[in-house]
Design an enzyme around this catalytic site. Sequence first.
Site, PDB file in Angstrom:
ATOM      1  N   GLU A   1       0.837  -1.204   0.000  1.00  0.00           N
ATOM      2  CA  GLU A   1       0.000   0.000   0.000  1.00  0.00           C
ATOM      3  C   GLU A   1       0.871   1.253   0.000  1.00  0.00           C
ATOM      4  OE1 GLU A   1      -3.507   2.053   2.737  1.00  0.00           O
ATOM      5  OE2 GLU A   1      -2.169   0.546   3.601  1.00  0.00           O
TER       6      GLU A   1
ATOM      7  N   LYS B   1      -9.869   2.132  -3.064  1.00  0.00           N
ATOM      8  CA  LYS B   1     -10.317   1.646  -1.763  1.00  0.00           C
ATOM      9  C   LYS B   1     -11.708   2.167  -1.445  1.00  0.00           C
ATOM     10  CE  LYS B   1      -8.724   1.308   3.042  1.00  0.00           C
ATOM     11  NZ  LYS B   1      -7.685   1.729   4.018  1.00  0.00           N
TER      12      LYS B   1
ATOM     13  N   CYS C   1      -5.573  -2.616   2.801  1.00  0.00           N
ATOM     14  CA  CYS C   1      -5.438  -2.463   4.242  1.00  0.00           C
ATOM     15  C   CYS C   1      -6.676  -2.961   4.974  1.00  0.00           C
ATOM     16  CB  CYS C   1      -5.117  -1.002   4.571  1.00  0.00           C
ATOM     17  SG  CYS C   1      -4.580  -0.740   6.288  1.00  0.00           S
TER      18      CYS C   1
END
Length: 436
Positions: free
Chosen positions: A204, A262, A314
């Site tokens: 990430e 995301k 994440c």
Amino acid sequence: VGLFTAGTWWLYISIHDMNDSPAWLACLLVALLVLWMALYYALAGWLLVRLCGSRSGGAWHAAAAALWLLLEWLRGWLFTGFPWLQLGYSQGDTWLAGWGPLVGSYGLGALLLAMVALLGWGWQGGSRRRVVVLVAIAVPWLGGRLLLPVAWTVPTGEPVSVAVLQGAVPQSIKWLTTNRDPTRALYRRLNDEALGARLIVWPEAAVTELANQIPRYLGEVMRDSQARGSDVVMGILRMDDRSADVYNSMLALTAPIQFYDKRHLVPYSEYFPVPDWVRGILQRLDLPYEDITHGREGQPPLAVAGLKLGATICYEDAFGNAQRAVLGQADVLVNVTNDAWFGHSPARYQHFQMTRMRALEARRWLIRAANDGVTALVGPDGRVVQSATEFQPAVLRGTVTPLGGLTPYARWGDGPVLGTALLVLAASLVAARRRS
């Protein structure tokens, strides 16, 4: 309070050590989170006594288990949700893991709660009741052992070689302007070392500039990688050219370029669900207050290296039910993350527990790229096949096999488990009222 103090104290590291917030503020924010999470279980206890009284018969124990599960589920989605420390995650390495592809993490928690309810009820009875309880408790364990070898999914292609990069850039310097060039050089060197693998995955926000700012760098990485038969997927921030919105994304250096943005952002870290006057206070305290934009729902898998990658970034992999939508197409899962925010604390291992559960529920291989660990390849049974040494630069090499088909959990999600809990609660309330 004990559960969440022991399980989330490491947020202090992120708030104070990594973001330079005052110690008193970091302690206050952690305490508020702990108290807020504890209120869910206080509510479960209050409802139990309110609805079933304080006399603990069989119905009382059954209602206690059902309420715990339902409040744990509520905690996982209310006000964006905080599904950390669910009971079910503790069973990824036990025989009960065999139930994971059928009932998911909430279902595993339900099995544990049912056992506790049986133990409480059995303890109040005679020896005959206790024998019955012990036999009943043994059934899910033995059933899980029999289910462990069941594949649920089938290969849809040949194994694909994978290389996962771990830059191990210390969080204390990661976002410094002076560290941008060294970070780019580091990942370029690791990528060169990984060339030849069919798929290369970066963690990430591996480089800290917007993708729009470094087109030449990305172009060179893409050119060199494709010349050696490698496709690259990397975590990176990007800005939409038209709206100027910033996204936390996963970029596939393919033709054409692909992005995954995301969707489930971390509140008070990636975005701030607060009114403007609160943002003014944050600005005066010199705290971050800018927002990253939520990615849209229904994003397709990334078609890379002959695979269809179901992507999460994440914290997103903590939400198992949200991942189900892509499993009809995705044949491998990939998660990129940066848990360096929490130092050498247990946070990364708690997070990795949840990552492994996603592989188990879907019965898919999972590729995990972390800035400084845990970087790993996870098999479709949720077990760690390979992992890199933490806190140092590394290239983890291995293979993954594309798998197709849907597990029962992928088809039905949490609905059956939650529906059963509601039925048990309703039946327990009726029984408790008749008894009283």
